[in-house]
Design a protein around this motif. Structure first.
Motif, short mmCIF file in Angstrom:
data_model
loop_
_atom_site.label_atom_id
_atom_site.label_comp_id
_atom_site.label_asym_id
_atom_site.label_seq_id
_atom_site.Cartn_x
_atom_site.Cartn_y
_atom_site.Cartn_z
N PRO A 58 0.83 -1.20 0.00
CA PRO A 58 0.00 0.00 0.00
C PRO A 58 0.87 1.25 0.00
CG PRO A 58 -0.68 -1.56 1.70
CD PRO A 58 0.62 -2.04 1.18
N SER A 59 0.53 2.19 -0.79
CA SER A 59 1.24 3.47 -0.82
C SER A 59 0.24 4.58 -0.59
CB SER A 59 1.94 3.65 -2.16
OG SER A 59 1.01 3.61 -3.22
N PRO A 60 0.67 5.67 0.01
CA PRO A 60 -0.28 6.75 0.32
C PRO A 60 -0.98 7.28 -0.92
CG PRO A 60 1.82 7.08 1.44
CD PRO A 60 2.03 5.96 0.47
N THR A 61 -2.26 7.57 -0.75
CA THR A 61 -3.05 8.18 -1.81
C THR A 61 -3.32 9.62 -1.42
OG1 THR A 61 -4.11 6.06 -2.29
CG2 THR A 61 -5.22 8.04 -3.10
N GLN A 62 -3.09 10.55 -2.33
CA GLN A 62 -3.30 11.94 -1.99
C GLN A 62 -3.74 12.75 -3.20
OE1 GLN A 62 0.53 12.87 -0.33
NE2 GLN A 62 1.41 13.44 -2.30
N THR A 63 -4.42 13.84 -2.88
CA THR A 63 -4.87 14.76 -3.93
C THR A 63 -3.66 15.50 -4.50
OG1 THR A 63 -5.21 16.53 -2.34
CG2 THR A 63 -7.09 15.05 -2.81
N ARG A 64 -3.89 16.27 -5.54
CA ARG A 64 -2.79 16.98 -6.19
C ARG A 64 -2.09 17.95 -5.25
NH1 ARG A 64 -5.45 19.28 -10.34
NH2 ARG A 64 -5.20 21.43 -9.60
N ARG A 78 -3.52 16.36 0.08
CA ARG A 78 -4.48 15.85 1.09
C ARG A 78 -4.54 14.32 1.01
NH1 ARG A 78 -9.53 17.55 3.02
NH2 ARG A 78 -8.60 19.64 3.19
N ARG A 79 -4.34 13.64 2.16
CA ARG A 79 -4.38 12.18 2.21
C ARG A 79 -5.82 11.68 2.13
NH1 ARG A 79 -3.24 8.16 2.19
NH2 ARG A 79 -2.56 7.11 4.08
N ILE A 85 -15.22 13.60 2.88
CA ILE A 85 -14.88 12.20 3.08
C ILE A 85 -13.38 12.02 2.89
CG2 ILE A 85 -15.25 9.83 2.28
CD1 ILE A 85 -17.69 11.07 3.59
N ALA A 86 -12.72 11.45 3.89
CA ALA A 86 -11.28 11.23 3.81
C ALA A 86 -10.93 9.75 3.77
CB ALA A 86 -10.58 11.88 5.01
N GLU A 87 -11.93 8.87 3.71
CA GLU A 87 -11.68 7.43 3.70
C GLU A 87 -12.71 6.75 2.81
OE1 GLU A 87 -12.23 4.24 7.13
OE2 GLU A 87 -10.41 5.44 7.45
N LEU A 88 -12.24 5.96 1.87
CA LEU A 88 -13.11 5.23 0.96
C LEU A 88 -12.85 3.74 1.09
CD1 LEU A 88 -12.59 7.41 -2.26
CD2 LEU A 88 -14.46 7.58 -0.63
N ALA A 127 -7.49 8.71 -9.98
CA ALA A 127 -8.45 9.82 -10.06
C ALA A 127 -8.18 10.85 -8.97
CB ALA A 127 -9.87 9.28 -9.95
N ILE A 128 -7.88 10.40 -7.77
CA ILE A 128 -7.64 11.32 -6.65
C ILE A 128 -6.45 12.22 -6.93
CG2 ILE A 128 -6.92 11.41 -4.22
CD1 ILE A 128 -8.68 8.92 -3.77
N ALA A 129 -5.44 11.69 -7.58
CA ALA A 129 -4.23 12.48 -7.85
C ALA A 129 -4.47 13.59 -8.86
CB ALA A 129 -3.12 11.56 -8.35
N ARG A 130 -5.63 13.61 -9.52
CA ARG A 130 -5.87 14.60 -10.58
C ARG A 130 -6.35 15.95 -10.05
NH1 ARG A 130 -9.40 11.10 -14.97
NH2 ARG A 130 -7.80 9.58 -15.55
N PHE A 131 -6.94 15.98 -8.86
CA PHE A 131 -7.58 17.22 -8.43
C PHE A 131 -7.03 17.69 -7.08
CE2 PHE A 131 -10.21 13.66 -6.99
CZ PHE A 131 -10.35 13.93 -5.64
N SER A 132 -7.27 18.96 -6.79
CA SER A 132 -6.91 19.54 -5.50
C SER A 132 -8.15 19.62 -4.62
CB SER A 132 -6.32 20.94 -5.70
OG SER A 132 -7.34 21.82 -6.21
N VAL A 133 -7.96 19.83 -3.35
CA VAL A 133 -9.09 19.92 -2.43
C VAL A 133 -10.01 21.09 -2.78
CG1 VAL A 133 -9.77 20.28 -0.02
CG2 VAL A 133 -7.89 18.71 -0.58
N PRO A 134 -9.51 22.30 -3.06
CA PRO A 134 -10.43 23.39 -3.46
C PRO A 134 -11.26 23.04 -4.68
CG PRO A 134 -8.29 24.28 -2.88
CD PRO A 134 -8.12 22.80 -2.89
#
Length: 822
Positions: A507-513, A516-517, A769-772, A785-792
């Motif tokens: 498992p490797s960390p998943t984060q937004t652009r 955000r974890r 939501i921070a957990e899927l 998909a998560i890596a494509r966008f930022s939190v804003p």
């Protein structure tokens, strides 16, 4: 769900057939009728426009089956298809099955979740019980003959996939062949064999078709050309098998030892070291007693076969890959094979054998035919027949399937293992497998590879003199086995195992652009699913569906049995979380041994937490098992379908009672175990702030939340389209829950199907939501998909989606945004 259309000259007849069918299956299956014409003096006839309207009424997106009475009904049905758009026409099938029996058989199949192909096959076999009862044995279809006047089509082509027509290709062939009304005959030209029924998986596989063999396919009937074309396309694409699907492995073992090791067949890679444990399966006793009541014996056998079919479907559903699930789906095809039943029918009604003896005679004869083939791969299929035979024999003799279990970790030595036995092994306890027989091409070997259990097969009697408990080492990559290996051998194997384990997908960390974890967990159902989830990059288990443990057995599982499996699953993820949802049955998931009274609306009845609180002994047994397994592990417990604070507090009180009992027994457990709840009832959303003050975490089950919020039973085809998770009201319920939880720092996960939709992920993150928790196979796509966008950006998407007016508008908006983020 598949829809059914009844086309008849008589409106009263069609209505009566529908009413009779609904007496069998209730109103769950969509059955539309197209019957009669608008002529009061002569109302008998058929109208293509009525057929078209009925198709549109019955179509819920999964296919429509048309059954017709005679004459112009067929022509009207065919004409109606011409008015359909291409995409809808492709999922509408005309079936030649008898109207009454076919409608009942198809509806029963559809009510159990069957797809269109299976519904057609059931309809076509509807006359078999009647024919058998009357002593009529259906003959194998003759080879097509143009002199009959029916359309014919013939084809010769070469089979190129590596292992020829083995079980899975045979199952695909039969499934496609059964879609057509034409009779289909197949001949292996290499062997100059007689033509066999192309809709019989048993006869097809006994042709012994290898790679490079030329076969002839001949079809006769109105759709003969289409049937041959479909089968041609299947064969030319190598039955959808790539070269990587089947490893190059030896098919026989050398008799001369290699170096210090005993040489066998490398069947499943990996290294194992542990004590030897012999396994001798206990088979049901069979006596060839005569029977005085053939009808009763026949009915008894039918019931046993139905039970076996349900068990196989459960196994297929529990498998972690389409390949392994297809093994047990192919097993179900054996159970309805006309070639097998022809002999059984004769033995029961003519020879007067009892059901057990007749079944065993038929299975033994078919197994012998496989074993006498000159193709090692097809010889290996005899294990599948044995598996099916044993399963039905156990049902006939009243003995439930015996689960193969060890108290302590060890290496199994046995003659051979059936696919069913391998599928239920625990890789944390069964460290490795050695078999005296078997083949690396067997389905048992495929399942062992899927479970990650190192396996060496074909050892013969080389380990016959080794005592139980003796330390054994095996290398599933080379096929070598060592008895009491020396220090150097142990060191070499340990180093190899360490290298192998380091290559597993971690498992490797998943984060937004913008960093955000987002934690990605997996929804699993058993040990194989958990292993697949870990290898797919899951960071833990967000939803362990414990129902798999309770189905398909006469009594509920014991406390220690449950605890052992919970430990095995948690240990796969080591120090990462495993969220165990307590038993969630009722509604669409009944348990026969609970003997619950019928309910008019089971989804609003005794299900989930209500049922558990109504059966406190059942509930507490599971809670004790979870607590025992939690010692030294990050196990969490979660309650399903909680609607009120009273239910939550009652469940917590029973958990506290279980803790007190374990304290009194001086049993170790995690005293700080986290306790959460599923949010899937609107009442829970309404007081989410009150729940948040007491729970350790929330997990939003978007599937149930949607059906309850929108009052649309997702298993009812008439209203299931309304149960759309993207409806703004459902999204606002998710937002309300996350706000209430966020105010007091309670984490919220989403574990429904919405979490597996990459286009919906920005929306969920934007809602807080921070957990899927999702299907393991969707993890890679969701992570990307998560890596494509930022939190804003995610928050802006969520804010806009909450203001839209419909699910369709939300879906279109999310797709546009997802494309833009790409």
């Amino acid at each position: 769900m598949v829809g059914i259309v009844i086309v008849s000259h008589s409106e009263k007849l069609a209505a009566a057939v529908r009413e009779l069918t609904r007496q069998m299956v209730g109103s769950a299956v969509e059955i539309a009728i197209a019957a009669g014409i608008d002529d009061p003096e002569n109302p008998f006839g058929t109208d293509p426009m009525r057929v078209l309207a009925a198709i549109e009424a019955a179509d819920r997106g999964e296919g429509v089956l048309l059954l017709m009475d005679l004459g112009s009904a067929v022509m009207s049905a065919e004409m109606a298809l011409e008015f359909l758009e291409a995409d809808r026409r492709s999922r509408v099938q005309l079936c030649e099955a008898p109207l009454v029996e076919g409608a009942i058989a198809a509806a029963v199949a559809v009510s159990t979740g069957a797809n269109l192909d299976r519904a057609i096959a059931e309809a076509r076999s509807a006359l078999t019980p009647k024919a058998c009862q009357l002593g009529i044995e259906p003959a194998s279809p003759p080879a097509p003959n143009a002199a009959t006047g029916e359309p014919t089509s013939q084809l010769r082509l070469t089979v190129c996939n590596r292992l020829g027509i083995h079980a899975r290709p045979a199952a695909l062939f039969v499934q496609i062949a059964s879609q057509f009304t034409a009779s289909i005959a197949v001949t292996n030209l290499r062997r100059s064999s007689e033509a066999i029924d192309g809709k019989s998986i048993i006869q097809l596989m006994t042709l012994g078709v290898r790679q490079g063999d030329e076969i002839a396919i001949a079809a006769r009937g109105i759709d003969a050309g289409n049937a041959v074309q479909a089968l041609k396309e299947l064969i030319q694409c190598n039955f959808h098998e790539g070269d990587a699907d089947v490893p190059e492995v030896a098919t026989s073992a050398p008799t001369v030892p290699t170096g210090e090791g005993v040489q066998g067949i490398a069947a499943s890679p990996g290294v194992a070291l542990g004590p030897l444990v012999r396994y001798h399966p206990v088979l049901p006793e069979v006596r060839e007693a005569m029977a005085e009541d053939p009808e009763s014996e026949w009915d008894t056998l039918q019931l046993a076969v139905q039970n076996a079919r349900r068990q196989m479907q459960m196994l297929a559903n529990a498998m972690s890959s389409p390949e392994t699930g297809a093994i047990f789906e192919a097993h179900q095809l054996y159970l309805q094979d006309p070639y097998l039943w022809k002999g059984i029918r004769h033995d029961i009604f003519v020879e007067k054998y009892g059901a057990i003896a007749a079944w065993k005679r038929a299975i033994d004869e078919t197994v012998r035919r496989y074993q006498n083939l000159d193709d090692p791969y097809l010889q290996a299929r005899s294990s599948d027949l044995n598996d099916i035979g044993i399963r039905v024999l156990r049902a006939l003799s009243g003995n439930s399937s015996v689960r193969l279990e060890l108290r302590d970790p060890g290496i199994l030595l046995t003659g051979d293992l059936t696919p069913s036995e391998v599928a239920q092994l625990d890789p944390k306890v069964i460290l490795g497998i050695c078999t005296t027989g078997g083949s690396a091409n067997s389905h048992s070997a495929i399942l062992a590879r899927n479970l990650g259990i190192p396996t060496v097969m074909g050892l013969g009697d080389r380990l016959a003199g080794v005592a139980d408990g003796t330390e054994i080492a095996l290398d599933g990559d080379t096929g070598e086995v060592w008895v009491e290996p020396d220090r150097d051998r142990r060191r070499t194997l340990a180093a190899k195992r360490q290298v192998s384990e380091s290559r597993a997908i971690a498992p490797s960390p998943t984060q937004t652009r913008d960093g955000r974890r987002v934690t990605l967990l997996a929804n699993v159902m058993g040990v194989p699913d958990a292993q697949l989830a870990r290898n797919s990059g899951a960071e833990g288990v967000g939803l362990l569906r414990t129902e798999f443990f309770y189905f398909d057995r006469p009594l509920p599982p014991g406390e220690e049995e449950q605890a052992q499996v919970y430990r095995a699953i948690a240990d796969i993820f080591k120090n990462r979380p495993t969220v165990i949802r307590t038993l969630d049955v009722g509604g669409d998931k009944p348990l026969p041994w609970l003997q619950l009274p019928p309910e008019n609306n089971p989804f609003l009845g005794l299900r989930g937490i209500r049922l558990l609180l109504d059966r406190p002994d059942l509930f507490k047994t599971q809670l004790r098992a979870i607590l025992k397994a939690s010692h030294g592990r990050q196990i969490k417990v979660m309650f399903p379908t909680v609607a009120t604070l009273a239910e939550w507090r009652a469940a917590k009180a029973l958990l506290d009672r279980a803790k007190a009992e374990l304290d009194g027994e001086d049993r170790a457990y995690n005293r700080a175990i986290a306790v959460g709840m599923m949010v899937e009832i609107p009442a829970a959303v309404a007081i989410a702030d009150r729940f948040a003050a007491e729970v350790d975490f929330f997990s939003i089950g978007t599937n149930d939340l949607t059906q309850y919020y929108l009052a649309a039973d997702r298993t009812n085809p008439q209203v299931s389209p309304f149960a759309n998770v993207l409806e703004p009201s459902v999204l606002r319920a998710i937002a309300q829950t996350t706000r209430a939880a966020g105010a007091v720092g309670v984490p919220v996960a989403v574990c429904g199907e919405l979490a597996s939709n990459p286009a919906a992920v920005p929306l969920l993150v934007g809602l807080g939501i921070a957990e899927l928790s999702l299907n393991p196979r969707a993890i890679a796509a969701v992570k990307a998909a998560i890596a494509r966008f930022s939190v804003p950006e995610a928050e802006a998407i969520a804010a806009t989606a909450l203001q839209l007016d419909s699910a369709e508008a939300v879906r279109n908006f999310l797709q546009q945004q997802f494309s833009a983020l790409s």
